[in-house]
Design a protein around this motif. Structure first.
Motif, mmCIF file in Angstrom:
data_model
loop_
_atom_site.group_PDB
_atom_site.id
_atom_site.type_symbol
_atom_site.label_atom_id
_atom_site.label_comp_id
_atom_site.label_asym_id
_atom_site.label_seq_id
_atom_site.Cartn_x
_atom_site.Cartn_y
_atom_site.Cartn_z
ATOM 1 N N ASN A 236 0.901 -1.247 0.136
ATOM 2 C CA ASN A 236 0.082 -0.126 -0.088
ATOM 3 C C ASN A 236 0.869 1.206 0.070
ATOM 4 O O ASN A 236 0.325 2.159 -0.671
ATOM 5 C CB ASN A 236 -0.801 -0.007 1.249
ATOM 6 N N GLN A 237 2.156 1.164 0.833
ATOM 7 C CA GLN A 237 2.695 2.462 0.554
ATOM 8 C C GLN A 237 3.461 2.437 -0.699
ATOM 9 O O GLN A 237 3.512 3.729 -1.177
ATOM 10 C CB GLN A 237 4.034 2.187 1.728
ATOM 11 N N LEU A 238 3.912 1.582 -1.278
ATOM 12 C CA LEU A 238 4.607 1.737 -2.704
ATOM 13 C C LEU A 238 3.489 2.215 -3.543
ATOM 14 O O LEU A 238 3.592 2.971 -4.738
ATOM 15 C CB LEU A 238 4.959 0.470 -2.965
ATOM 16 N N ALA A 239 2.242 1.466 -3.664
ATOM 17 C CA ALA A 239 1.094 2.037 -4.492
ATOM 18 C C ALA A 239 0.446 3.411 -3.917
ATOM 19 O O ALA A 239 -0.287 4.020 -4.725
ATOM 20 C CB ALA A 239 0.080 0.988 -4.399
ATOM 21 N N ARG A 240 0.432 3.709 -3.055
ATOM 22 C CA ARG A 240 0.371 5.076 -2.384
ATOM 23 C C ARG A 240 -1.496 5.092 -2.233
ATOM 24 O O ARG A 240 -1.963 6.165 -2.356
ATOM 25 C CB ARG A 240 0.856 6.398 -3.139
ATOM 26 N N ARG A 241 -1.774 4.103 -2.266
ATOM 27 C CA ARG A 241 -3.359 3.497 -1.914
ATOM 28 C C ARG A 241 -3.558 2.424 -1.431
ATOM 29 O O ARG A 241 -2.637 1.546 -1.415
ATOM 30 C CB ARG A 241 -4.282 3.946 -3.191
ATOM 31 N N ASP A 242 -4.700 2.051 -0.694
ATOM 32 C CA ASP A 242 -5.065 0.906 -0.135
ATOM 33 C C ASP A 242 -5.562 -0.007 -1.230
ATOM 34 O O ASP A 242 -6.633 0.012 -1.710
ATOM 35 C CB ASP A 242 -6.337 1.015 0.739
#
Length: 442
Positions: A236-242
């Protein structure tokens, strides 16, 4: 009438509704269709404001039309373009009017580009570049595709092929005049020298490319490790979304979750896998099996370990795989002391260490793709044909004692391989595969 001799039409712009929509018509009846709907055939290559109308439908739209007589057109055929307002009703009326003209039919995917290829407007490497440009998701992919579309590889391959043909001509003249004393030997030496020089040049291209053809598909990075070490949180951090469910309960992730990222222009697919452990739960066991398989197929594995607990050994679970593995020490905010220098320390929850991890991923991608966007090779098909060409040239250059007939055959086969690269020799099955992936209207 053969389908390639028919006149085709399609929407060549974005899906409606849009401010402006472009409908393209290509084929022998393009001029007739334009003249029928615009009432007069406009001057060639001059944007003309007209009221489009049909005998049955009446007025269709206030539009701008363009007329490109072949062969000086995008497809090499007569081409008409209708620039209309992009409402669905306007587009439907224009399509209805075009469909009513005998001899016109909707285009198949990639049919405009295929006609341009068949009429010599572009070679197969340029057509592949156009397809890559349409599907480019990152700036590096865009730049690589644009270079291919402009003929980076195609121009070089044509030059190589011409030189091979010249060398082949020298060898064949020597064969034809073999009874003229030293004529054969005098012609064979420069032909072998040319073959040797071409072999070295193509080998240099092959060795300098790295994995530049993989830039089209991107790098695959798998996040793996035992349950509850923070894999989904990192995802989620790498994608910047859940994109993944985060839970303190082990075994929450059962299936593969993928997300596409743009890391400094490099396309990267991040995969969140199920926690890898021994389990009696048949559903979780299947998730573990899939996780191990996807990790083995990835280009890089980020093996997460809990900094506050004893780390697990990735070799225990990924044995037999030659995929590079980075051990990432997570939850450093809870563990306190720094770990061994060989481990990457992060806090997926707070974001500590993530900029450094991202930087390492960008560096890995740059090294993995090699010359990347500046590379000449963008597809496995191209690399395979160039490798075959180089091998044939090497064989020809080192075969002076075998006889001119064998050397000529090697050179002839090398020329054919480059012909296949450009799409000019025996590539019908390849054409079907490539052009069916194009969008309709291109």
């Amino acid at each position: 009438m053969h389908p390639r001799d028919q006149t085709i039409y399609a929407l060549s712009s974005g899906r409606p509704p849009t401010a402006i929509a472009i409908v393209r018509v290509s084929g022998p009846l393009a001029g007739q269709a334009l003249g029928r709907l615009a009432k007069n055939l406009p001057a060639s290559r001059l944007a003309t404001h007209v009221l489009l109308s049909d005998e049955k439908l009446g007025p269709i739209d206030d539009a701008v039309v363009l007329w490109f007589p072949g062969p000086a057109s995008a497809t090499g055929e007569d081409v008409a373009e209708f620039h209309i307002h992009g409402g669905r009703a306007v587009l439907a009326s224009l399509f209805e009017a075009l469909a009513a003209i005998d001899g016109l039919r909707p285009a198949e995917p990639g049919e405009f580009t295929r006609r341009a290829f068949e009429n010599g407007k572009l070679d197969l490497t340029e057509a592949e570049g156009l397809d890559d440009l349409i599907h480019a998701d990152t700036d590096r992919q865009r730049r690589q595709a644009l270079r291919q579309l402009k003929g980076l590889l195609g121009d070089k391959a044509r030059n190589w092929r011409q030189q091979i043909i010249e060398a082949l001509a020298l060898v064949e003249v020597g064969i034809d005049f073999s009874d003229e004393g030293d004529v054969s030997a005098e012609l064979l030496a420069p032909a072998l020298a040319k073959a040797s020089a071409l072999h070295r040049e193509i080998e240099d291209v092959l060795s300098a490319q790295g994995r530049s053809e993989r830039l089209r598909d991107g790098l695959v990075v798998a996040i793996a490790g035992q349950p509850n070490v923070g894999k989904s949180t990192l995802m989620n951090q790498l994608a910047r979304r859940d994109v993944a469910i985060v839970s303190p309960h082990a075994g929450t992730t059962r299936d593969i979750i993928e997300v596409q990222l743009d890391l400094d222009g490099y396309p990267v697919t991040i995969i969140d896998t199920a926690g890898i452990r021994e389990t009696a739960d048949p559903v979780e066991e299947e998730g573990v099996r899939r996780a191990r398989r996807r990790a083995a197929e990835a280009d890089l594995v980020l093996w997460l370990v809990d900094a506050a607990a004893s780390g697990s050994d990735p070799d225990q679970w990924l044995s037999g795989s030659d995929v590079p593995v980075w051990v990432v020490r997570n939850k450093m905010d809870l563990a306190g002391a720094a770990g061994p220098d060989l481990l990457i320390s992060i806090s997926a929850e707070r974001g500590d260490g993530l900029p450094q991890l991202m930087g390492l991923l960008v560096d890995f991608a740059a090294q993995y793709f090699g010359s990347g966007e500046s590379g000449w090779i963008t597809r496995d098909r191209q690399r395979s044909l160039l490798r075959s060409t180089a091998d044939l040239l090497r064989h020809a250059a080192g075969s002076s004692g075998r006889g001119e007939e064998f050397i000529a055959e090697d050179l002839r086969a090398a020329s054919q391989q480059l012909g296949r690269l450009l799409g000019r020799v025996d590539v019908e099955d390849v054409l079907d595969s490539i052009f069916r992936d194009f969008c309709i209207g291109k």
